[in-house]
Design a protein around this motif. Structure first.
Motif, PDB file in Angstrom:
ATOM      1  N   ARG A  30       0.805  -1.215   0.000  1.00  0.00           N
ATOM      2  CA  ARG A  30       0.000   0.000   0.000  1.00  0.00           C
ATOM      3  C   ARG A  30       0.840   1.267   0.000  1.00  0.00           C
ATOM      4  NH1 ARG A  30      -5.045   0.150   3.927  1.00  0.00           N
ATOM      5  NH2 ARG A  30      -5.595  -1.408   2.358  1.00  0.00           N
ATOM      6  N   HIS A  31       1.885   1.319   0.797  1.00  0.00           N
ATOM      7  CA  HIS A  31       2.640   2.558   0.959  1.00  0.00           C
ATOM      8  C   HIS A  31       4.063   2.405   0.430  1.00  0.00           C
ATOM      9  CE1 HIS A  31      -0.649   4.039   3.354  1.00  0.00           C
ATOM     10  NE2 HIS A  31      -0.527   3.046   4.213  1.00  0.00           N
ATOM     11  N   ASP A  32       4.600   3.494  -0.097  1.00  0.00           N
ATOM     12  CA  ASP A  32       5.984   3.502  -0.576  1.00  0.00           C
ATOM     13  C   ASP A  32       6.915   3.763   0.604  1.00  0.00           C
ATOM     14  OD1 ASP A  32       4.965   3.129  -3.090  1.00  0.00           O
ATOM     15  OD2 ASP A  32       5.069   5.237  -3.660  1.00  0.00           O
ATOM     16  N   ASP A  33       6.921   2.818   1.516  1.00  0.00           N
ATOM     17  CA  ASP A  33       7.708   2.921   2.745  1.00  0.00           C
ATOM     18  C   ASP A  33       8.560   1.659   2.860  1.00  0.00           C
ATOM     19  OD1 ASP A  33       8.377   2.463   5.626  1.00  0.00           O
ATOM     20  OD2 ASP A  33       7.254   4.323   5.895  1.00  0.00           O
ATOM     21  N   PRO A  34       9.867   1.797   3.083  1.00  0.00           N
ATOM     22  CA  PRO A  34      10.722   0.599   3.162  1.00  0.00           C
ATOM     23  C   PRO A  34      10.245  -0.410   4.190  1.00  0.00           C
ATOM     24  CG  PRO A  34      12.064   2.580   3.062  1.00  0.00           C
ATOM     25  CD  PRO A  34      10.650   3.050   3.219  1.00  0.00           C
ATOM     26  N   ARG A  35       9.637   0.048   5.278  1.00  0.00           N
ATOM     27  CA  ARG A  35       9.163  -0.896   6.289  1.00  0.00           C
ATOM     28  C   ARG A  35       8.012  -1.734   5.756  1.00  0.00           C
ATOM     29  NH1 ARG A  35       8.482   3.769  10.672  1.00  0.00           N
ATOM     30  NH2 ARG A  35       7.692   4.665   8.712  1.00  0.00           N
ATOM     31  N   ASP A  36       7.106  -1.112   5.009  1.00  0.00           N
ATOM     32  CA  ASP A  36       5.997  -1.868   4.428  1.00  0.00           C
ATOM     33  C   ASP A  36       6.499  -2.872   3.401  1.00  0.00           C
ATOM     34  OD1 ASP A  36       4.565  -0.158   5.992  1.00  0.00           O
ATOM     35  OD2 ASP A  36       3.260   0.576   4.407  1.00  0.00           O
ATOM     36  N   TRP A  37       7.473  -2.448   2.597  1.00  0.00           N
ATOM     37  CA  TRP A  37       8.032  -3.368   1.616  1.00  0.00           C
ATOM     38  C   TRP A  37       8.805  -4.502   2.295  1.00  0.00           C
ATOM     39  CZ3 TRP A  37       7.921  -3.899  -3.736  1.00  0.00           C
ATOM     40  CH2 TRP A  37       7.041  -3.025  -4.378  1.00  0.00           C
ATOM     41  N   ALA A  38       9.512  -4.173   3.357  1.00  0.00           N
ATOM     42  CA  ALA A  38      10.215  -5.226   4.100  1.00  0.00           C
ATOM     43  C   ALA A  38       9.222  -6.218   4.685  1.00  0.00           C
ATOM     44  CB  ALA A  38      11.071  -4.605   5.198  1.00  0.00           C
ATOM     45  N   ASP A  39       8.086  -5.735   5.183  1.00  0.00           N
ATOM     46  CA  ASP A  39       7.063  -6.630   5.731  1.00  0.00           C
ATOM     47  C   ASP A  39       6.516  -7.568   4.647  1.00  0.00           C
ATOM     48  OD1 ASP A  39       7.357  -5.418   8.181  1.00  0.00           O
ATOM     49  OD2 ASP A  39       5.572  -4.141   7.980  1.00  0.00           O
ATOM     50  N   ALA A  40       6.221  -7.008   3.463  1.00  0.00           N
ATOM     51  CA  ALA A  40       5.663  -7.820   2.382  1.00  0.00           C
ATOM     52  C   ALA A  40       6.661  -8.867   1.903  1.00  0.00           C
ATOM     53  CB  ALA A  40       5.242  -6.918   1.222  1.00  0.00           C
ATOM     54  N   LEU A  41       7.909  -8.447   1.711  1.00  0.00           N
ATOM     55  CA  LEU A  41       8.932  -9.400   1.280  1.00  0.00           C
ATOM     56  C   LEU A  41       9.195 -10.437   2.361  1.00  0.00           C
ATOM     57  CD1 LEU A  41      11.453  -6.902  -0.378  1.00  0.00           C
ATOM     58  CD2 LEU A  41       9.930  -8.504  -1.563  1.00  0.00           C
ATOM     59  N   GLY A  42       9.244  -9.984   3.618  1.00  0.00           N
ATOM     60  CA  GLY A  42       9.502 -10.906   4.719  1.00  0.00           C
ATOM     61  C   GLY A  42       8.439 -11.968   4.847  1.00  0.00           C
ATOM     62  N   ALA A  43       7.171 -11.602   4.603  1.00  0.00           N
ATOM     63  CA  ALA A  43       6.100 -12.599   4.689  1.00  0.00           C
ATOM     64  C   ALA A  43       6.299 -13.717   3.670  1.00  0.00           C
ATOM     65  CB  ALA A  43       4.747 -11.918   4.479  1.00  0.00           C
ATOM     66  N   LEU A  44       6.731 -13.356   2.460  1.00  0.00           N
ATOM     67  CA  LEU A  44       6.973 -14.376   1.434  1.00  0.00           C
ATOM     68  C   LEU A  44       8.215 -15.202   1.746  1.00  0.00           C
ATOM     69  CD1 LEU A  44       6.228 -12.258  -1.770  1.00  0.00           C
ATOM     70  CD2 LEU A  44       4.840 -14.132  -0.874  1.00  0.00           C
ATOM     71  N   ILE A  45       9.237 -14.564   2.314  1.00  0.00           N
ATOM     72  CA  ILE A  45      10.479 -15.281   2.608  1.00  0.00           C
ATOM     73  C   ILE A  45      10.306 -16.215   3.798  1.00  0.00           C
ATOM     74  CG2 ILE A  45      12.859 -14.957   3.426  1.00  0.00           C
ATOM     75  CD1 ILE A  45      12.870 -12.349   1.737  1.00  0.00           C
ATOM     76  N   ASP A  46       9.612 -15.752   4.820  1.00  0.00           N
ATOM     77  CA  ASP A  46       9.465 -16.545   6.047  1.00  0.00           C
ATOM     78  C   ASP A  46       8.403 -17.634   5.934  1.00  0.00           C
ATOM     79  OD1 ASP A  46      11.412 -14.999   7.244  1.00  0.00           O
ATOM     80  OD2 ASP A  46       9.973 -13.584   8.125  1.00  0.00           O
ATOM     81  N   ARG A  47       7.563 -17.528   4.933  1.00  0.00           N
ATOM     82  CA  ARG A  47       6.477 -18.516   4.769  1.00  0.00           C
ATOM     83  C   ARG A  47       6.599 -19.170   3.401  1.00  0.00           C
ATOM     84  NH1 ARG A  47       1.235 -15.061   5.901  1.00  0.00           N
ATOM     85  NH2 ARG A  47       0.238 -17.103   5.565  1.00  0.00           N
ATOM     86  N   PRO A  48       7.428 -20.198   3.287  1.00  0.00           N
ATOM     87  CA  PRO A  48       7.657 -20.843   1.984  1.00  0.00           C
ATOM     88  C   PRO A  48       6.386 -21.343   1.322  1.00  0.00           C
ATOM     89  CG  PRO A  48       9.283 -21.574   3.587  1.00  0.00           C
ATOM     90  CD  PRO A  48       8.269 -20.784   4.352  1.00  0.00           C
ATOM     91  N   ALA A  49       5.435 -21.835   2.111  1.00  0.00           N
ATOM     92  CA  ALA A  49       4.193 -22.347   1.518  1.00  0.00           C
ATOM     93  C   ALA A  49       3.427 -21.220   0.838  1.00  0.00           C
ATOM     94  CB  ALA A  49       3.337 -23.006   2.591  1.00  0.00           C
ATOM     95  N   LEU A  50       3.370 -20.045   1.491  1.00  0.00           N
ATOM     96  CA  LEU A  50       2.707 -18.900   0.871  1.00  0.00           C
ATOM     97  C   LEU A  50       3.434 -18.486  -0.396  1.00  0.00           C
ATOM     98  CD1 LEU A  50       0.760 -16.471   0.863  1.00  0.00           C
ATOM     99  CD2 LEU A  50       2.397 -15.272   2.346  1.00  0.00           C
ATOM    100  N   ARG A  51       4.750 -18.429  -0.323  1.00  0.00           N
ATOM    101  CA  ARG A  51       5.532 -18.019  -1.494  1.00  0.00           C
ATOM    102  C   ARG A  51       5.272 -18.947  -2.681  1.00  0.00           C
ATOM    103  NH1 ARG A  51      10.291 -18.227   0.701  1.00  0.00           N
ATOM    104  NH2 ARG A  51      11.101 -20.149  -0.209  1.00  0.00           N
ATOM    105  N   GLU A  52       5.269 -20.240  -2.426  1.00  0.00           N
ATOM    106  CA  GLU A  52       5.052 -21.193  -3.512  1.00  0.00           C
ATOM    107  C   GLU A  52       3.643 -21.105  -4.072  1.00  0.00           C
ATOM    108  OE1 GLU A  52       7.446 -22.889  -5.051  1.00  0.00           O
ATOM    109  OE2 GLU A  52       8.673 -21.660  -3.699  1.00  0.00           O
ATOM    110  N   ALA A  53       2.662 -20.820  -3.206  1.00  0.00           N
ATOM    111  CA  ALA A  53       1.285 -20.676  -3.684  1.00  0.00           C
ATOM    112  C   ALA A  53       1.160 -19.463  -4.608  1.00  0.00           C
ATOM    113  CB  ALA A  53       0.327 -20.548  -2.499  1.00  0.00           C
ATOM    114  N   VAL A  54       1.789 -18.355  -4.216  1.00  0.00           N
ATOM    115  CA  VAL A  54       1.747 -17.160  -5.060  1.00  0.00           C
ATOM    116  C   VAL A  54       2.476 -17.421  -6.374  1.00  0.00           C
ATOM    117  CG1 VAL A  54       2.415 -14.724  -5.242  1.00  0.00           C
ATOM    118  CG2 VAL A  54       1.557 -15.622  -3.070  1.00  0.00           C
ATOM    119  N   ARG A  55       3.584 -18.126  -6.317  1.00  0.00           N
ATOM    120  CA  ARG A  55       4.332 -18.431  -7.535  1.00  0.00           C
ATOM    121  C   ARG A  55       3.504 -19.275  -8.499  1.00  0.00           C
ATOM    122  NH1 ARG A  55      10.574 -20.001  -6.500  1.00  0.00           N
ATOM    123  NH2 ARG A  55      10.420 -19.924  -8.766  1.00  0.00           N
ATOM    124  N   ARG A  56       2.814 -20.279  -7.973  1.00  0.00           N
ATOM    125  CA  ARG A  56       1.997 -21.140  -8.840  1.00  0.00           C
ATOM    126  C   ARG A  56       0.865 -20.340  -9.482  1.00  0.00           C
ATOM    127  NH1 ARG A  56       2.743 -24.824  -4.582  1.00  0.00           N
ATOM    128  NH2 ARG A  56       0.690 -24.281  -3.720  1.00  0.00           N
TER     129      ARG A  56
END
Length: 438
Positions: A361-387
């Motif tokens: 939502r926001h152009d803030d490094p913390r928000d982007w870090a949160d979004a990237l971190g969620a995909l990195i820390d949750r492999p199952a979520l990352r793979e679901a989004v990739r598929r």
């Protein structure tokens, strides 16, 4: 047979940006059309020397030397596209009359020459060529950003307010110039509905249509062997997810924002490595900020870039200046989880935001870090989004052949009130006649 001249006043090279690549793809699609379809296509680019590159008997690239090149104005890394600022290009002016349709794709030397010749024909009472146009890059906005870079380079220590005034003036002047040139066109194409609406307010809705972007599904596709190749070729770490960025490393693409978000991730203890395909004014700053947690590959040709996509896990692209952002479609086709700014034009590649791609939502490094971190820390979520990203690309993203057929050919072959005119004879040129391969 309709002879089409597409005017792409940018330097053509292996590592050229999306504008050049777009027309290379369309030309190759046109080359696959049967000779009997009634289309003869010439795409004009800039080059270090004049030459013709045939793709088929009815399709060719022509490179012309610039008259007033911007090469000397590029930043130290040379990441910006080279264009021609001359008000008139004599060699192009000699070649244009042999074509029936002149398609403008930029707003500098080639476009200015075509509009000038068209107006000259009108003043003489001669039949006018058919002029059409398309918008591929927000040149006025980019000019604003580069005016700041150039002011810092040529006027070091100048006041930020002065730099801002120069940037705003550059954007205003170029937007007016672009609209004046496009006003000479009977049809103007834009890549998004929002872009169509903006141009309709200036030019009238009856002249505006959509020109979508395509994807080469044979080149950009998932590849389970790509990660191992990246580790061998570039020494990329195999023990952590790879976050990819592709494009110019400057403020218009959000490179500083992404670098800071990855730095925050690493400070939190999250294992992540940034991979950058491209160059730009912020390259050294990104390198200093992330040190061993970033690998800068430099600009890559399409075939190598496709392998890099397929070997990474996440594609992060904070840019809000894209008219469409073909790199997003390429990343999705390769099965990456894409992370994009909410409201950016690039999100149009998604069919289910949050499912086949993540929006921030926001152009803030913390928000982007949160979004990237969620995909990195949750492999199952990352793979679901990739598929889901790969499925969206496979099922909904059109091929270049289809976009050519549905969006471009109807505009090029539409007969205007002045159609059926005799073409103004052009000078003979060995190897570059109508219907000839060169």
């Amino acid at each position: 047979m309709s002879s089409i001249a597409v005017l792409v006043e940018l330097l053509r090279r292996d590592t050229s940006g999306g504008h050049v690549k777009c027309w290379e793809h369309f030309a190759r699609s046109a080359a696959r059309l049967p000779d009997g379809t009634g289309l003869d296509l010439t795409v004009y680019f800039l080059g270090d020397r004049e030459r013709v590159e045939p793709l088929a008997p009815h399709v060719r690239f022509v490179m012309l030397r610039p008259v007033l090149s911007t090469a000397a104005m590029r930043s130290a890394d040379g990441a910006e596209d080279v264009c021609d600022l001359a008000p008139y290009h004599p060699r192009l002016a000699a070649l244009l009359p042999r074509h029936d349709v002149w398609h403008l794709t930029h707003s500098f030397a080639f476009a200015a020459t075509a509009v000038r010749l068209g107006r000259r024909a009108a003043r003489r009472g001669a039949p006018r060529p058919r002029l059409v146009g398309s918008v591929h890059t927000d040149v006025p906005l980019l000019a604003s950003v580069y005016a700041r870079y150039l002011a810092d380079r040529w006027l070091p220590g100048s006041h930020p307010r002065v730099d801002g005034l120069l940037a705003d003036e550059a954007e205003t002047l170029l937007r007016r110039r672009r609209d004046r040139l496009l006003d000479s066109c009977e049809h103007v194409l834009a890549p998004t509905p929002e872009g169509c609406a903006e141009l309709a307010r200036v030019l009238g809705p009856h002249r505006i249509a959509l020109l979508r972007r395509g994807i080469d599904h044979d080149l950009f596709r998932p590849d389970r062997t790509a990660r191992a190749r990246l580790a061998r070729e570039y020494g990329l770490p195999a023990d952590r997810p790879l976050v990819l960025f592709a494009g110019r490393l400057d403020a218009t693409k959000g490179a500083p924002l992404l670098a800071e978000s990855v730095r925050l991730l690493r400070a939190r203890g999250t294992a992540a490595h940034l991979v950058v395909a491209g160059s730009g004014a912020e390259a050294e700053a990104v390198r200093r900020s992330l040190g061993p947690d970033v690998t800068l590959l430099g600009p890559l040709p399409q075939d190598r870039l496709a392998r890099v996509y397929a070997g990474c896990d996440i594609f992060a692209f904070p840019s809000r200046t894209e008219t469409i952002g073909n790199v997003v479609a390429e990343a999705m086709a390769c099965g990456l989880a894409v992370v994009l700014p909410e409201g950016a034009h690039t999100t149009r590649w998604l069919t289910a935001p949050g499912g086949d791609g993540i929006v921030v939502r926001h152009d803030d490094p913390r928000d982007w870090a949160d979004a990237l971190g969620a995909l990195i820390d949750r492999p199952a979520l990352r793979e679901a989004v990739r598929r889901r990203a790969a499925a969206t690309a496979r099922n909904t993203h059109r091929s270049w052949d289809r976009v050519l057929e549905e969006d471009l050919l109807p505009v090029w072959t539409r007969r205007s009130p002045g159609a059926g005119r005799e073409r103004v004879p052009g000078p003979a040129r060995p190897g570059h006649g109508r219907g000839r391969s060169g």
